[in-house]
Structures are given as structure tokens and as C-alpha cells.
Design a protein around this motif. Structure first.
Motif, PDB file in Angstrom:
ATOM      1  N   ALA A  89      14.228 -20.687 -54.144  1.00  0.00           N
ATOM      2  CA  ALA A  89      13.589 -22.003 -54.017  1.00  0.00           C
ATOM      3  C   ALA A  89      14.404 -22.914 -53.114  1.00  0.00           C
ATOM      4  CB  ALA A  89      13.421 -22.644 -55.397  1.00  0.00           C
ATOM      5  N   ASN A  90      15.715 -22.897 -53.278  1.00  0.00           N
ATOM      6  CA  ASN A  90      16.561 -23.745 -52.438  1.00  0.00           C
ATOM      7  C   ASN A  90      16.438 -23.340 -50.970  1.00  0.00           C
ATOM      8  OD1 ASN A  90      18.431 -25.906 -52.159  1.00  0.00           O
ATOM      9  ND2 ASN A  90      20.003 -24.390 -51.755  1.00  0.00           N
ATOM     10  N   SER A  91      16.426 -22.054 -50.711  1.00  0.00           N
ATOM     11  CA  SER A  91      16.251 -21.566 -49.345  1.00  0.00           C
ATOM     12  C   SER A  91      14.882 -21.986 -48.795  1.00  0.00           C
ATOM     13  CB  SER A  91      16.394 -20.040 -49.324  1.00  0.00           C
ATOM     14  OG  SER A  91      16.109 -19.531 -48.052  1.00  0.00           O
ATOM     15  N   SER A  92      13.854 -21.865 -49.620  1.00  0.00           N
ATOM     16  CA  SER A  92      12.505 -22.262 -49.204  1.00  0.00           C
ATOM     17  C   SER A  92      12.436 -23.755 -48.903  1.00  0.00           C
ATOM     18  CB  SER A  92      11.483 -21.916 -50.288  1.00  0.00           C
ATOM     19  OG  SER A  92      11.343 -20.519 -50.407  1.00  0.00           O
ATOM     20  N   LEU A  93      13.102 -24.563 -49.721  1.00  0.00           N
ATOM     21  CA  LEU A  93      13.102 -26.009 -49.496  1.00  0.00           C
ATOM     22  C   LEU A  93      13.817 -26.366 -48.196  1.00  0.00           C
ATOM     23  CD1 LEU A  93      13.698 -27.114 -53.162  1.00  0.00           C
ATOM     24  CD2 LEU A  93      11.647 -27.579 -51.801  1.00  0.00           C
ATOM     25  N   ASN A  94      14.906 -25.676 -47.906  1.00  0.00           N
ATOM     26  CA  ASN A  94      15.600 -25.919 -46.635  1.00  0.00           C
ATOM     27  C   ASN A  94      14.724 -25.519 -45.451  1.00  0.00           C
ATOM     28  OD1 ASN A  94      17.996 -27.082 -47.626  1.00  0.00           O
ATOM     29  ND2 ASN A  94      18.772 -25.073 -48.184  1.00  0.00           N
ATOM     30  N   ASN A  95      13.997 -24.416 -45.593  1.00  0.00           N
ATOM     31  CA  ASN A  95      13.054 -24.019 -44.539  1.00  0.00           C
ATOM     32  C   ASN A  95      11.923 -25.029 -44.404  1.00  0.00           C
ATOM     33  OD1 ASN A  95      14.321 -21.643 -43.662  1.00  0.00           O
ATOM     34  ND2 ASN A  95      13.424 -20.469 -45.326  1.00  0.00           N
ATOM     35  N   ALA A  96      11.456 -25.554 -45.521  1.00  0.00           N
ATOM     36  CA  ALA A  96      10.405 -26.570 -45.484  1.00  0.00           C
ATOM     37  C   ALA A  96      10.889 -27.807 -44.736  1.00  0.00           C
ATOM     38  CB  ALA A  96       9.973 -26.939 -46.901  1.00  0.00           C
ATOM     39  N   LEU A  97      12.132 -28.212 -45.010  1.00  0.00           N
ATOM     40  CA  LEU A  97      12.692 -29.373 -44.307  1.00  0.00           C
ATOM     41  C   LEU A  97      12.707 -29.156 -42.801  1.00  0.00           C
ATOM     42  CD1 LEU A  97      15.721 -30.557 -46.474  1.00  0.00           C
ATOM     43  CD2 LEU A  97      13.749 -31.911 -45.758  1.00  0.00           C
ATOM     44  N   MET A  98      13.153 -27.993 -42.383  1.00  0.00           N
ATOM     45  CA  MET A  98      13.184 -27.689 -40.945  1.00  0.00           C
ATOM     46  C   MET A  98      11.787 -27.777 -40.355  1.00  0.00           C
ATOM     47  SD  MET A  98      16.049 -24.665 -40.420  1.00  0.00           S
ATOM     48  CE  MET A  98      14.833 -23.441 -40.748  1.00  0.00           C
ATOM     49  N   ASN A  99      10.796 -27.259 -41.084  1.00  0.00           N
ATOM     50  CA  ASN A  99       9.425 -27.262 -40.578  1.00  0.00           C
ATOM     51  C   ASN A  99       8.817 -28.661 -40.567  1.00  0.00           C
ATOM     52  OD1 ASN A  99       8.320 -24.408 -39.940  1.00  0.00           O
ATOM     53  ND2 ASN A  99       9.651 -24.158 -41.718  1.00  0.00           N
ATOM     54  N   VAL A 100       9.153 -29.480 -41.560  1.00  0.00           N
ATOM     55  CA  VAL A 100       8.672 -30.863 -41.556  1.00  0.00           C
ATOM     56  C   VAL A 100       9.253 -31.601 -40.351  1.00  0.00           C
ATOM     57  CG1 VAL A 100       8.797 -33.093 -42.747  1.00  0.00           C
ATOM     58  CG2 VAL A 100       8.223 -31.031 -44.028  1.00  0.00           C
ATOM     59  N   LYS A 101      10.546 -31.423 -40.136  1.00  0.00           N
ATOM     60  CA  LYS A 101      11.206 -32.106 -39.018  1.00  0.00           C
ATOM     61  C   LYS A 101      10.623 -31.681 -37.672  1.00  0.00           C
ATOM     62  CE  LYS A 101      15.446 -33.013 -41.525  1.00  0.00           C
ATOM     63  NZ  LYS A 101      16.860 -32.667 -41.711  1.00  0.00           N
TER      64      LYS A 101
END
Length: 135
Positions: A81-93
Motif C-alpha cells: 500500500a505504501n508503495s502504491s501510494l507513492n506511485n499514486a503521488l508521482m502520477n498525480v504530480k
């Protein structure tokens, strides 16, 4: 958000607003993108916190062998989940919101997976139930 909550009975306004109000980054957000980034960072912090609490319980002598096995199984979904959230942040940015949404949905499965582990294996509630949230 209040209008959306009024139209959709599945959306709980307080559930959505409380984490944002307690998050200092959301107070300075000037757009939806800023709120998504703030709430995603908050969720990432929460996954790390749940993992830390889980490891603390694992190291306690009073924790039963069965609980330790189930708790060890809960750590993996939170790391993912933490890895997915970091990937989500990159994609939002980078404004790839479709991909960010996929990562967010994936991350939010961790608490359910952990609860399922305890329900199926131990026939009990997880000792991290109160912390077992992401948002």
C-alpha cells in the motif's frame, strides 16, 4: 464536498473532511490536486504507522503465536500500500489521474486484507483494528 455528500448516501462528509482538517498540508491546498496530494501523503504516513505498530506488537512477549503469524501476513499488504501510494503521488504530480486512481484503489485494500486475515485465520478481530485504516 458537502454537495457531493448530500447527493450520494455512500459518501460520508465527516469521514472525508476529518482527515483533511487534521492534515496541515491540506490547509494550504488551493486545488483538488493539492488536496489529493495532501490526503495521499497522509495515507502513506498512516501505512507506515500501522506497519510500525504491527512490528511493535509482534515484538511483545504476550502476543500469541497465532496472532504473530497473522500480523506478519498483514505487514506485506501495508508495504505494498505504501508503495502504491507513492506511485499514486508521482502520477498525480504528472497529472496522470487515471493511473493515480488505480494505485489509490490498490492501496486502500490493505486494511480489508488484514482484517480478512484475522477473520479467516484467527476468527478474531485484529489487534490493530483501531489503527487499521489508511485515510
Amino acid at each position: 464536498m458537502a454537495k457531493a455528500a448530500a447527493k450520494d448516501w455512500n459518501m460520508k462528509y465527516d469521514f472525508c473532511v476529518e482527515p483533511l482538517e487534521s492534515n496541515p498540508h491540506s490547509k494550504s491546498a488551493t486545488s483538488i490536486k493539492g488536496l489529493v496530494i495532501a490526503s495521499t501523503k497522509n495515507a502513506a504516513f498512516n501505512t507506515i504507522n500501522v506497519e510500525r505498530i504491527t512490528k511493535t506488537i509482534l515484538n511483545e512477549r504476550k502476543t500469541s503465536h497465532g496472532n504473530k503469524a497473522a500480523l506478519r501476513d498483514c505487514i506485506g499488504p501495508y508495504k505494498y500500500a505504501n508503495s502504491s501510494l507513492n506511485n499514486a503521488l508521482m502520477n498525480v504530480k504528472s497529472q496522470d489521474y487515471r493511473r493515480a486512481n488505480e494505485y489509490l484503489i490498490s492501496a486502500f485494500d490493505a486494511p480489508r486484507i488484514c482484517e480478512d486475515i484475522f477473520t479467516k485465520i484467527k476468527k478474531a478481530k485484529t489487534p490493530i483494528r483501531d489503527e487499521n485504516i489508511i485515510i
